[in-house]
Design an enzyme around this catalytic site. Structure first.
Site, PDB file in Angstrom:
ATOM      1  N   LYS A  97       0.825  -1.220   0.000  1.00 42.89           N
ATOM      2  CA  LYS A  97       0.000   0.000   0.000  1.00 42.89           C
ATOM      3  C   LYS A  97       0.858   1.267   0.000  1.00 42.89           C
ATOM      4  O   LYS A  97       0.566   2.209  -0.713  1.00 42.89           O
ATOM      5  CB  LYS A  97      -0.917   0.049   1.237  1.00 42.89           C
ATOM      6  CG  LYS A  97      -2.019  -0.995   1.238  1.00 42.89           C
ATOM      7  CD  LYS A  97      -2.998  -0.741   2.365  1.00 42.89           C
ATOM      8  CE  LYS A  97      -2.359  -0.796   3.744  1.00 42.89           C
ATOM      9  NZ  LYS A  97      -2.109  -2.128   4.276  1.00 42.89           N
ATOM     10  N   ARG A 135     -10.897   0.885   8.160  1.00 38.79           N
ATOM     11  CA  ARG A 135     -10.664  -0.563   8.261  1.00 38.79           C
ATOM     12  C   ARG A 135     -11.797  -1.290   8.951  1.00 38.79           C
ATOM     13  O   ARG A 135     -11.776  -2.516   9.035  1.00 38.79           O
ATOM     14  CB  ARG A 135      -9.423  -0.842   9.100  1.00 38.79           C
ATOM     15  CG  ARG A 135      -8.172  -0.653   8.323  1.00 38.79           C
ATOM     16  CD  ARG A 135      -6.968  -1.055   9.118  1.00 38.79           C
ATOM     17  NE  ARG A 135      -5.877  -0.298   8.578  1.00 38.79           N
ATOM     18  CZ  ARG A 135      -4.622  -0.658   8.621  1.00 38.79           C
ATOM     19  NH1 ARG A 135      -4.273  -1.756   9.221  1.00 38.79           N
ATOM     20  NH2 ARG A 135      -3.699   0.087   8.086  1.00 38.79           N
ATOM     21  N   ARG A 168      10.681  -7.586   5.130  1.00 36.05           N
ATOM     22  CA  ARG A 168      10.685  -6.202   5.586  1.00 36.05           C
ATOM     23  C   ARG A 168      11.148  -6.116   7.038  1.00 36.05           C
ATOM     24  O   ARG A 168      11.811  -5.161   7.437  1.00 36.05           O
ATOM     25  CB  ARG A 168       9.273  -5.605   5.465  1.00 36.05           C
ATOM     26  CG  ARG A 168       9.216  -4.143   5.859  1.00 36.05           C
ATOM     27  CD  ARG A 168       7.889  -3.511   5.524  1.00 36.05           C
ATOM     28  NE  ARG A 168       6.845  -3.897   6.444  1.00 36.05           N
ATOM     29  CZ  ARG A 168       5.566  -3.537   6.329  1.00 36.05           C
ATOM     30  NH1 ARG A 168       5.184  -2.806   5.288  1.00 36.05           N
ATOM     31  NH2 ARG A 168       4.671  -3.904   7.202  1.00 36.05           N
ATOM     32  N   ARG A 184      10.469  -2.967  12.128  1.00 34.90           N
ATOM     33  CA  ARG A 184       9.185  -2.508  12.658  1.00 34.90           C
ATOM     34  C   ARG A 184       8.753  -3.421  13.788  1.00 34.90           C
ATOM     35  O   ARG A 184       8.841  -4.632  13.673  1.00 34.90           O
ATOM     36  CB  ARG A 184       8.125  -2.551  11.540  1.00 34.90           C
ATOM     37  CG  ARG A 184       7.811  -1.190  10.984  1.00 34.90           C
ATOM     38  CD  ARG A 184       6.868  -1.285   9.819  1.00 34.90           C
ATOM     39  NE  ARG A 184       5.516  -1.741  10.178  1.00 34.90           N
ATOM     40  CZ  ARG A 184       4.462  -1.506   9.425  1.00 34.90           C
ATOM     41  NH1 ARG A 184       4.585  -0.824   8.308  1.00 34.90           N
ATOM     42  NH2 ARG A 184       3.279  -1.962   9.782  1.00 34.90           N
ATOM     43  N   ARG A 241      -2.361  -9.373  12.544  1.00 31.13           N
ATOM     44  CA  ARG A 241      -2.744  -8.301  11.620  1.00 31.13           C
ATOM     45  C   ARG A 241      -3.489  -8.867  10.423  1.00 31.13           C
ATOM     46  O   ARG A 241      -4.453  -8.284   9.934  1.00 31.13           O
ATOM     47  CB  ARG A 241      -1.505  -7.518  11.180  1.00 31.13           C
ATOM     48  CG  ARG A 241      -0.970  -6.606  12.294  1.00 31.13           C
ATOM     49  CD  ARG A 241       0.486  -6.257  12.121  1.00 31.13           C
ATOM     50  NE  ARG A 241       0.778  -5.589  10.870  1.00 31.13           N
ATOM     51  CZ  ARG A 241       1.942  -5.702  10.225  1.00 31.13           C
ATOM     52  NH1 ARG A 241       2.915  -6.445  10.716  1.00 31.13           N
ATOM     53  NH2 ARG A 241       2.136  -5.059   9.103  1.00 31.13           N
TER      54      ARG A 241
HETATM   55  P1  ADP Z   1      -0.418  -2.885   8.041  1.00 25.30           P
HETATM   56  O1  ADP Z   1      -1.595  -2.628   7.156  1.00 25.30           O
HETATM   57  O2  ADP Z   1       0.708  -3.475   7.293  1.00 25.30           O
HETATM   58  O3  ADP Z   1      -0.757  -3.599   9.314  1.00 25.30           O
HETATM   59  P2  ADP Z   1      -0.244  -0.038   8.725  1.00 25.30           P
HETATM   60  O4  ADP Z   1       0.975   0.793   8.733  1.00 25.30           O
HETATM   61  O5  ADP Z   1      -1.318   0.346   7.774  1.00 25.30           O
HETATM   62  O6  ADP Z   1       0.262  -1.514   8.483  1.00 25.30           O
HETATM   63  O7  ADP Z   1      -0.877  -0.077  10.208  1.00 25.30           O
HETATM   64  C1  ADP Z   1      -0.080  -0.378  11.325  1.00 25.30           C
HETATM   65  C2  ADP Z   1      -0.927  -0.414  12.600  1.00 25.30           C
HETATM   66  O8  ADP Z   1      -1.537   0.881  12.814  1.00 25.30           O
HETATM   67  C3  ADP Z   1      -2.105  -1.383  12.602  1.00 25.30           C
HETATM   68  O9  ADP Z   1      -1.706  -2.695  12.955  1.00 25.30           O
HETATM   69  C4  ADP Z   1      -3.010  -0.742  13.671  1.00 25.30           C
HETATM   70  O10 ADP Z   1      -2.515  -0.993  14.974  1.00 25.30           O
HETATM   71  C5  ADP Z   1      -2.841   0.737  13.400  1.00 25.30           C
HETATM   72  N1  ADP Z   1      -3.837   1.246  12.439  1.00 25.30           N
HETATM   73  C6  ADP Z   1      -3.593   1.734  11.192  1.00 25.30           C
HETATM   74  N2  ADP Z   1      -4.737   2.107  10.580  1.00 25.30           N
HETATM   75  C7  ADP Z   1      -5.747   1.856  11.448  1.00 25.30           C
HETATM   76  C8  ADP Z   1      -7.160   2.013  11.407  1.00 25.30           C
HETATM   77  N3  ADP Z   1      -7.799   2.507  10.337  1.00 25.30           N
HETATM   78  N4  ADP Z   1      -7.885   1.629  12.497  1.00 25.30           N
HETATM   79  C9  ADP Z   1      -7.283   1.143  13.582  1.00 25.30           C
HETATM   80  N5  ADP Z   1      -5.954   0.956  13.694  1.00 25.30           N
HETATM   81  C10 ADP Z   1      -5.186   1.305  12.641  1.00 25.30           C
END
Ligand code: ADP
Length: 211
Positions: A14, A89, A128, A134, A145
């Site tokens: 993404k 989400r 990664r 991370r 996740r």
């Molecule tokens: P990924 O999709 O690879 O898990 P992101 O960088 O998009 O990585 O998100 C990392 C973390 O940030 C998620 O695991 C969650 O804890 C939090 N997060 C991101 N976007 C949201 C969202 N829309 N609602 C709730 N938590 C979120």
């Protein structure tokens, strides 16, 4: 001017595609994950609230995420279109966003979903993990996740599918192959309407090397 979402499972690429699309259409890319990570790094009040959720791969509570997005969309750079990466989400986030946008007389133009097989995703995330360190790229947290994504986000994409604004793109392949697919899909979905100006046809991938 485009108002769009980018949705995809962890590891689908993404971030790379968000950078590409934002540049192509001259819109700001807003990633909830990036904003949260930045706040954790700087140990802001928000960072302290969300840190444990990020570390364990759980969603940050909707109340926190929603308010953060409402504030972010108020900023000047989001007035001329935006790409939201990683939000909404959950179905409740979908409703919240609808309301925020409707209050300003806006609506979404497009939702782009990047797809990939589970095995491919896990492999990419483990790679990664070696590179970026991370805190949420460990095998157990990755499983969390993934499970959350498929459980919570499937109803989200179904909603947008019913509205007729969902476009799916296969995220497996080289970065340049996926960029080409995304570009073709966006052009097709948005048509040639002058509302959607392409500001750059630059296909250079130097800036898009993250996974
Ligand atoms: P990924 O999709 O690879 O898990 P992101 O960088 O998009 O990585 O998100 C990392 C973390 O940030 C998620 O695991 C969650 O804890 C939090 N997060 C991101 N976007 C949201 C969202 N829309 N609602 C709730 N938590 C979120």
């Amino acid at each position: 001017m485009i108002r769009m979402l980018l949705i995809g499972p962890p590891g689908a690429g993404k971030g790379t595609q968000a950078t590409y699309i934002a540049k192509k259409y001259g819109i700001v890319s807003i990633s909830t994950g990036d904003i949260f990570r930045e706040n954790v790094k700087n140990q802001t009040r928000l960072g302290q609230i969300v840190e444990s959720y990020l570390d364990s791969g759980q969603f940050v509570p909707d109340s926190v995420t929603n308010e953060m997005i409402r504030e972010r969309l108020r900023q000047d750079d989001a007035h001329n279109g935006f790409l939201l990466d990683g939000y909404p989400r959950t179905v409740s986030q979908v409703h919240f966003l609808d309301e925020v946008l409707a209050n300003r007389g806006y609506e979404l133009d497009l939702v782009l979903q990047l797809t990939a097989q589970m095995e491919e995703l896990v492999q990419r995330l483990l790679l990664r993990a070696e590179r970026e360190n991370r805190s949420d790229d460990t095998a157990e947290v990755i499983r969390n996740r993934m499970a959350l994504y498929f459980e919570q986000t499937t109803p989200v994409t179904s909603r947008y599918g019913e509205r007729g604004i969902l476009t799916r793109v296969d995220g497996v392949g080289s970065i340049s192959d996926v960029c080409t697919r995304v570009s073709t899909a966006l052009d097709l979905a948005l048509g040639s309407s002058s509302r959607f100006t392409t500001v750059s046809a630059d296909n250079s991938l130097e800036w898009a090397l993250q996974l």
